[in-house]
Motif scaffolding. Structure first.
Motif, mmCIF file in Angstrom:
data_model
loop_
_atom_site.group_PDB
_atom_site.id
_atom_site.type_symbol
_atom_site.label_atom_id
_atom_site.label_comp_id
_atom_site.label_asym_id
_atom_site.label_seq_id
_atom_site.Cartn_x
_atom_site.Cartn_y
_atom_site.Cartn_z
ATOM 1 N N MET A 160 -4.489 29.328 -93.612
ATOM 2 C CA MET A 160 -3.561 29.804 -94.839
ATOM 3 C C MET A 160 -2.787 28.906 -95.662
ATOM 4 S SD MET A 160 -1.585 32.362 -91.718
ATOM 5 C CE MET A 160 -2.107 33.618 -91.320
ATOM 6 N N ALA A 161 -3.118 27.560 -94.924
ATOM 7 C CA ALA A 161 -2.580 26.233 -95.791
ATOM 8 C C ALA A 161 -3.458 26.422 -97.336
ATOM 9 C CB ALA A 161 -2.634 25.262 -95.155
ATOM 10 N N VAL A 162 -4.672 26.463 -97.170
ATOM 11 C CA VAL A 162 -5.297 26.451 -98.453
ATOM 12 C C VAL A 162 -4.906 27.670 -99.476
ATOM 13 C CG1 VAL A 162 -7.559 26.849 -99.460
ATOM 14 C CG2 VAL A 162 -7.455 25.736 -97.304
ATOM 15 N N GLY A 163 -4.549 28.947 -98.998
ATOM 16 C CA GLY A 163 -4.232 29.864 -99.909
ATOM 17 C C GLY A 163 -2.749 29.627 -100.290
ATOM 18 N N LEU A 164 -1.951 29.154 -99.426
ATOM 19 C CA LEU A 164 -0.650 28.649 -99.823
ATOM 20 C C LEU A 164 -0.509 27.510 -100.939
ATOM 21 C CD1 LEU A 164 2.280 29.389 -99.381
ATOM 22 C CD2 LEU A 164 2.479 27.788 -97.538
ATOM 23 N N ALA A 165 -1.471 26.615 -100.946
ATOM 24 C CA ALA A 165 -1.336 25.685 -101.672
ATOM 25 C C ALA A 165 -1.645 26.106 -103.316
ATOM 26 C CB ALA A 165 -2.484 24.543 -101.174
ATOM 27 N N THR A 166 -2.505 27.092 -103.328
ATOM 28 C CA THR A 166 -2.947 27.514 -104.912
ATOM 29 C C THR A 166 -2.063 28.832 -105.252
ATOM 30 O OG1 THR A 166 -4.751 28.707 -103.913
ATOM 31 C CG2 THR A 166 -4.983 26.705 -104.359
ATOM 32 N N MET A 167 -1.038 29.281 -104.356
ATOM 33 C CA MET A 167 -0.478 30.664 -104.677
ATOM 34 C C MET A 167 0.456 30.269 -105.617
ATOM 35 S SD MET A 167 1.047 33.392 -102.042
ATOM 36 C CE MET A 167 -0.807 33.824 -101.550
ATOM 37 N N PRO A 168 0.788 31.177 -106.619
ATOM 38 C CA PRO A 168 2.165 30.849 -107.575
ATOM 39 C C PRO A 168 3.360 31.231 -107.013
ATOM 40 C CG PRO A 168 0.396 32.412 -108.655
ATOM 41 C CD PRO A 168 -0.338 32.156 -107.175
ATOM 42 N N HIS A 171 4.440 34.887 -106.395
ATOM 43 C CA HIS A 171 3.501 35.614 -105.892
ATOM 44 C C HIS A 171 4.296 36.347 -104.646
ATOM 45 C CE1 HIS A 171 0.005 37.426 -103.781
ATOM 46 N NE2 HIS A 171 -0.826 36.892 -104.997
ATOM 47 N N PRO A 172 4.238 37.936 -104.532
ATOM 48 C CA PRO A 172 4.767 38.599 -103.308
ATOM 49 C C PRO A 172 4.150 38.357 -102.171
ATOM 50 C CG PRO A 172 3.083 40.096 -104.816
ATOM 51 C CD PRO A 172 3.389 38.737 -105.606
ATOM 52 N N PHE A 173 3.172 37.728 -102.071
ATOM 53 C CA PHE A 173 2.787 37.333 -100.680
ATOM 54 C C PHE A 173 3.054 35.934 -100.126
ATOM 55 C CE2 PHE A 173 -1.084 40.253 -100.468
ATOM 56 C CZ PHE A 173 -0.223 41.382 -100.194
ATOM 57 N N ARG A 174 3.780 35.064 -101.125
ATOM 58 C CA ARG A 174 4.023 33.677 -100.934
ATOM 59 C C ARG A 174 4.977 33.698 -99.537
ATOM 60 N NH1 ARG A 174 3.268 28.965 -102.851
ATOM 61 N NH2 ARG A 174 4.532 27.181 -102.437
ATOM 62 N N ARG A 175 6.001 34.449 -99.678
ATOM 63 C CA ARG A 175 7.041 34.136 -98.360
ATOM 64 C C ARG A 175 6.344 34.610 -97.142
ATOM 65 N NH1 ARG A 175 12.815 37.065 -96.683
ATOM 66 N NH2 ARG A 175 12.707 36.040 -94.630
ATOM 67 N N PRO A 176 5.616 35.804 -97.156
ATOM 68 C CA PRO A 176 4.746 36.072 -95.741
ATOM 69 C C PRO A 176 3.742 35.025 -95.384
ATOM 70 C CG PRO A 176 5.164 38.073 -97.213
ATOM 71 C CD PRO A 176 5.488 37.039 -97.972
ATOM 72 N N ASP A 179 5.741 31.952 -94.014
ATOM 73 C CA ASP A 179 6.530 32.306 -92.699
ATOM 74 C C ASP A 179 5.448 32.376 -91.608
ATOM 75 O OD1 ASP A 179 8.983 32.059 -94.174
ATOM 76 O OD2 ASP A 179 9.581 34.303 -93.608
ATOM 77 N N SER A 180 4.174 32.735 -92.077
ATOM 78 C CA SER A 180 3.410 32.902 -91.327
ATOM 79 C C SER A 180 2.660 31.343 -90.821
ATOM 80 C CB SER A 180 2.028 33.660 -91.626
ATOM 81 O OG SER A 180 2.434 34.938 -91.958
ATOM 82 N N CYS A 181 2.957 30.523 -91.776
ATOM 83 C CA CYS A 181 2.369 29.053 -91.639
ATOM 84 C C CYS A 181 3.389 28.182 -90.720
ATOM 85 C CB CYS A 181 2.007 28.304 -92.621
ATOM 86 S SG CYS A 181 0.697 28.765 -93.692
ATOM 87 N N ALA A 182 4.945 28.628 -90.738
ATOM 88 C CA ALA A 182 5.678 28.174 -90.015
ATOM 89 C C ALA A 182 5.442 27.732 -88.490
ATOM 90 C CB ALA A 182 7.130 29.239 -90.066
ATOM 91 N N ASN A 183 6.125 26.620 -87.930
ATOM 92 C CA ASN A 183 5.590 26.271 -86.606
ATOM 93 C C ASN A 183 4.174 26.031 -86.352
ATOM 94 O OD1 ASN A 183 8.656 26.622 -85.909
ATOM 95 N ND2 ASN A 183 8.065 28.967 -86.426
ATOM 96 N N GLY A 184 3.527 25.571 -87.346
ATOM 97 C CA GLY A 184 2.125 25.531 -87.252
ATOM 98 C C GLY A 184 1.173 26.726 -86.958
ATOM 99 N N ALA A 185 1.615 27.638 -87.832
ATOM 100 C CA ALA A 185 1.034 28.872 -87.653
ATOM 101 C C ALA A 185 0.970 29.619 -86.301
ATOM 102 C CB ALA A 185 -0.291 28.879 -88.188
#
Length: 262
Positions: A160-168, A171-176, A179-185
């Motif tokens: 998930m971190a790979v996608g988050l690093a390149t996400m604007p 982007h509507p999926f940025r918060r989900p 929050d999915s990456c929180a606490n080390g996923a």
């Protein structure tokens, strides 16, 4: 963004739609948070529903927990419902959130009025369901079942971190995803592990009315797995979403909300 804490366990949640409407607990998918699309909030308000979106353990600000089974969810959610003074409520599950709705039906049958499921995950811990998936997915299920939860968490965090690093940023999926990456996923890691275990309740014993919507062209959760679930829950109704794909379409969301509001 409110949180509820009891016995050192915190659940983050948000309310959307009509504040005075019929309460519905929303259960997000493997990728999720306590947030929701503004369009969902608008549709809920039109249907006179109050959507209560809960971030499950490990997501966002919700406490990471080691759960033995999905069946434990009813005992975790019940105190939150009590704090909101909700004696009766319904539940809607999206993808990986579906089993948690069934857990509420098993654990809180006197409080849960209806269940709606959109593109819901089935019992991938059972061979009958697992073999309906592509070989790549079956290998992933085996890995989640065999590896320590810490390793499964690391797998999801790195993915998930790979996608988050390149996400604007907008982007509507940025918060989900954040929050999915929180606490080390911890959230997705726990989910993936629990999906491979027994749920600790039987679908055949559920008495809450359950209605499912699923696309025959779902590219992530095969339609035939929804047929298995619907056949095992007494009185369950399975509706076909005509639009292809795994993401619930707007007509399907409208239909589910209208059903819950009826």
């Amino acid at each position: 963004m409110p949180v509820f804490t009891r016995d050192d366990v915190t659940l983050e949640y948000e309310r959307h739609g009509d504040p005075q409407g019929k309460p519905v607990f929303i259960h997000h998918g493997l990728l999720g948070s306590a947030g929701i699309s503004p369009e969902w909030g608008k549709l809920a308000a039109e249907a006179s529903l109050c959507l209560i979106v809960v971030a499950r353990p490990g997501y966002g600000r919700s406490t990471p927990l080691v759960m033995k089974s999905i069946g434990e969810w009813a005992a975790l959610l019940s105190p939150l419902a009590d704090s909101l003074e909700l004696t009766k409520f319904s539940a809607l599950g999206i993808s990986a959130g579906a089993p948690y709705c069934y857990a509420l039906a098993a654990g809180l049958p006197d409080r849960l009025e209806r269940v709606a499921v959109l593109a819901g995950l089935g019992k991938v811990n059972e061979a009958e369901t697992r073999e309906l998936y592509p070989e790549e997915s079956q290998r992933a299920f085996e890995m989640f079942a065999e590896q320590p939860e810490a390793d499964v968490r690391r797998y999801w965090f790195e993915s998930m971190a790979v996608g988050l690093a390149t996400m604007p940023e907008d982007h509507p999926f940025r918060r989900p995803l954040t929050d999915s990456c929180a606490n080390g996923a911890a959230g997705p890691g726990r989910e993936a592990v629990l999906q491979q275990r027994e749920w600790d309740f039987e679908l055949e014993t559920l008495t809450t009315p359950v209605t499912l919507w699923h696309s025959r062209l779902d590219d992530q959760v095969p339609y035939s797995t929804a047929e298995i679930i619907a056949a095992r829950i007494p009185g369950a109704v399975l509706n076909e979403q005509p639009e292809p794909g795994h993401i619930p379409s707007e007509p399907m969301v409208r239909a589910a909300l209208a059903h819950l509001a009826d």
